[in-house]
Enzyme design. Structure first.
Site, PDB file in Angstrom:
ATOM      1  N   SER A  36      -9.669  12.345   7.878  1.00 15.06           N
ATOM      2  CA  SER A  36     -10.557  12.461   8.914  1.00 15.06           C
ATOM      3  C   SER A  36     -10.409  13.500   9.794  1.00 15.06           C
ATOM      4  O   SER A  36     -11.258  13.920  10.259  1.00 15.06           O
ATOM      5  CB  SER A  36     -10.443  10.886   9.693  1.00 15.06           C
ATOM      6  OG  SER A  36     -10.322   9.970   8.506  1.00 15.06           O
ATOM      7  N   GLY A  60      -1.765   9.246   6.472  1.00 12.66           N
ATOM      8  CA  GLY A  60      -2.370   8.277   7.311  1.00 12.66           C
ATOM      9  C   GLY A  60      -2.516   8.380   8.711  1.00 12.66           C
ATOM     10  O   GLY A  60      -1.369   8.447   9.447  1.00 12.66           O
ATOM     11  N   MET A  91      -7.226   5.617  -6.354  1.00 10.48           N
ATOM     12  CA  MET A  91      -7.126   4.140  -6.073  1.00 10.48           C
ATOM     13  C   MET A  91      -7.940   3.331  -7.316  1.00 10.48           C
ATOM     14  O   MET A  91      -8.974   3.865  -7.638  1.00 10.48           O
ATOM     15  CB  MET A  91      -7.774   3.802  -4.912  1.00 10.48           C
ATOM     16  CG  MET A  91      -7.272   4.911  -3.679  1.00 10.48           C
ATOM     17  SD  MET A  91      -8.257   4.016  -2.171  1.00 10.48           S
ATOM     18  CE  MET A  91      -7.653   5.457  -0.944  1.00 10.48           C
ATOM     19  N   HIS A 148      -2.260  11.666  -5.393  1.00  9.28           N
ATOM     20  CA  HIS A 148      -1.460  10.526  -4.626  1.00  9.28           C
ATOM     21  C   HIS A 148      -2.186   9.441  -5.536  1.00  9.28           C
ATOM     22  O   HIS A 148      -3.319   8.789  -5.357  1.00  9.28           O
ATOM     23  CB  HIS A 148      -1.958  10.416  -3.444  1.00  9.28           C
ATOM     24  CG  HIS A 148      -1.291   9.158  -2.618  1.00  9.28           C
ATOM     25  ND1 HIS A 148      -1.956   8.855  -1.211  1.00  9.28           N
ATOM     26  CD2 HIS A 148      -0.506   8.443  -2.985  1.00  9.28           C
ATOM     27  CE1 HIS A 148      -1.126   7.646  -0.989  1.00  9.28           C
ATOM     28  NE2 HIS A 148      -0.353   7.394  -2.009  1.00  9.28           N
ATOM     29  N   MET A 190       3.874   6.790   3.785  1.00  8.52           N
ATOM     30  CA  MET A 190       2.554   6.327   4.352  1.00  8.52           C
ATOM     31  C   MET A 190       2.753   5.909   5.877  1.00  8.52           C
ATOM     32  O   MET A 190       3.551   5.049   6.159  1.00  8.52           O
ATOM     33  CB  MET A 190       2.095   5.041   3.408  1.00  8.52           C
ATOM     34  CG  MET A 190       1.692   5.356   2.225  1.00  8.52           C
ATOM     35  SD  MET A 190       0.426   6.805   1.817  1.00  8.52           S
ATOM     36  CE  MET A 190      -0.890   6.045   2.883  1.00  8.52           C
TER      37      MET A 190
HETATM   38  C1  DX5 Z   1      -4.883   6.460   2.149  1.00  7.73           C
HETATM   39  C2  DX5 Z   1      -4.819   7.802   1.646  1.00  7.73           C
HETATM   40  C3  DX5 Z   1      -4.939   8.822   2.806  1.00  7.73           C
HETATM   41  C4  DX5 Z   1      -6.121   8.970   3.453  1.00  7.73           C
HETATM   42  C5  DX5 Z   1      -5.990   9.585   4.701  1.00  7.73           C
HETATM   43  O1  DX5 Z   1      -4.545   5.561   1.572  1.00  7.73           O
HETATM   44  O2  DX5 Z   1      -3.791   7.746   0.979  1.00  7.73           O
HETATM   45  O3  DX5 Z   1      -4.649  10.232   2.028  1.00  7.73           O
HETATM   46  O4  DX5 Z   1      -7.270   9.767   2.899  1.00  7.73           O
HETATM   47  O5  DX5 Z   1      -6.933   9.427   5.568  1.00  7.73           O
HETATM   48  P1  DX5 Z   1      -6.891   9.721   7.122  1.00  7.73           P
HETATM   49  O6  DX5 Z   1      -6.548  11.056   7.432  1.00  7.73           O
HETATM   50  O7  DX5 Z   1      -8.143   9.722   7.347  1.00  7.73           O
HETATM   51  O8  DX5 Z   1      -6.039   8.580   7.692  1.00  7.73           O
HETATM   52 ZN    ZN Z   2      -3.036   9.832   0.300  1.00  7.02          ZN
END
Ligand code: DX5
Ligand code: ZN
Length: 216
Positions: free
Chosen positions: A198, A176, A35, A64, A136
């Site tokens: 998570s 997500g 990010m 990603h 997503m």
């Molecule tokens: C969010 C990310 C996800 C994130 C998912 O922008 O792309 O890969 O790590 O996390 P959880 O599984 O906790 O929603």
């Molecule tokens: Zn991701």
């Protein structure tokens, strides 16, 4: 068959090696969220972390990209050790097809990612060039968000279009709020790669959480 991709965004960065080792033999893929603070309002990590994980990971790395101008960085992420790279359609727009082809030319599986507020039909023109689609199921940017239920219908729509186009090798990845509780519904809708942050790393037993998703 479904592939489980723990997202290292939810790992303990002070003990990243330990967390990679915890899931190394249980996971199918490692998901790494890059990010830039511009495409999304959060900054995570970049090349050095991907390279470091590549040294100890027994499974392929799935990078990603939640960044603007993804075309500038795909070569470097491939060099850092990525076996899968996805970028956002919202970031690449009509250059998405070309970028998918470029990623593939690096010997890396190419994915197009899409946020929940963008019509899935927008990416249909690029399915032919994709190895996978990343749907997503929360807005990109942060871990630990709640799964958006409408994502199931979006997965089914993409699955139906892939079938219509006879693109049976194109995988659908979901990212997500994914965990044992919704894994079955996601698979039924057509997902074949489940990203889970998570629900794996914050679980008392990460290996059991992976197994539960696999067997859901
Ligand atoms: C969010 C990310 C996800 C994130 C998912 O922008 O792309 O890969 O790590 O996390 P959880 O599984 O906790 O929603
Ligand atoms: Zn991701």
């Amino acid at each position: 068959m479904v592939l489980i991709a723990p997202s290292l965004l939810a790992a303990d960065f002070l003990h990243l090696e330990k967390d990679v080792e915890t899931v190394n033999s249980h996971a199918d893929i490692f998901h790494l969220d890059v990010m830039d603070g511009s495409f999304v309002p959060n900054i995570s990590f970049g090349f050095p972390v991907v390279s470091a994980v590549a040294e100890i990971a027994l499974k392929p790395l799935d990078v990603h990209l939640m960044i603007v101008n993804p075309e500038k960085y795909v070569e470097r992420f491939a060099k850092a050790g990525a076996s899968f790279i996805s970028f956002h359609y919202e970031a690449a727009g009509s250059a998405s097809g070309e970028l998918l082809s470029r990623i593939k030319s690096l010997g890396v599986k190419a994915g197009i990612a899409i946020n929940p507020d963008c019509p899935v039909e927008d990416i249909f023109p690029y399915l032919l060039q994709a190895d996978f689609v990343l749907i997503m199921s929360v807005f990109a940017g942060f871990g630990g968000q709640k799964f958006i239920p409408e994502s199931l219908e979006r997965i089914s729509k993409v699955k139906a279009e892939l079938e219509r186009m006879e693109l049976n090798d194109v995988a659908i990845e979901v990212d997500g709020g994914v965990g044992p509780a919704n894994a079955r519904a996601l698979k039924d809708a057509g997902a074949s790669m489940l990203v889970a942050g998570s629900s794996v790393f914050k679980a008392p037993d990460p290996a059991a959480a992976i197994k539960a998703m696999r067997e859901a």
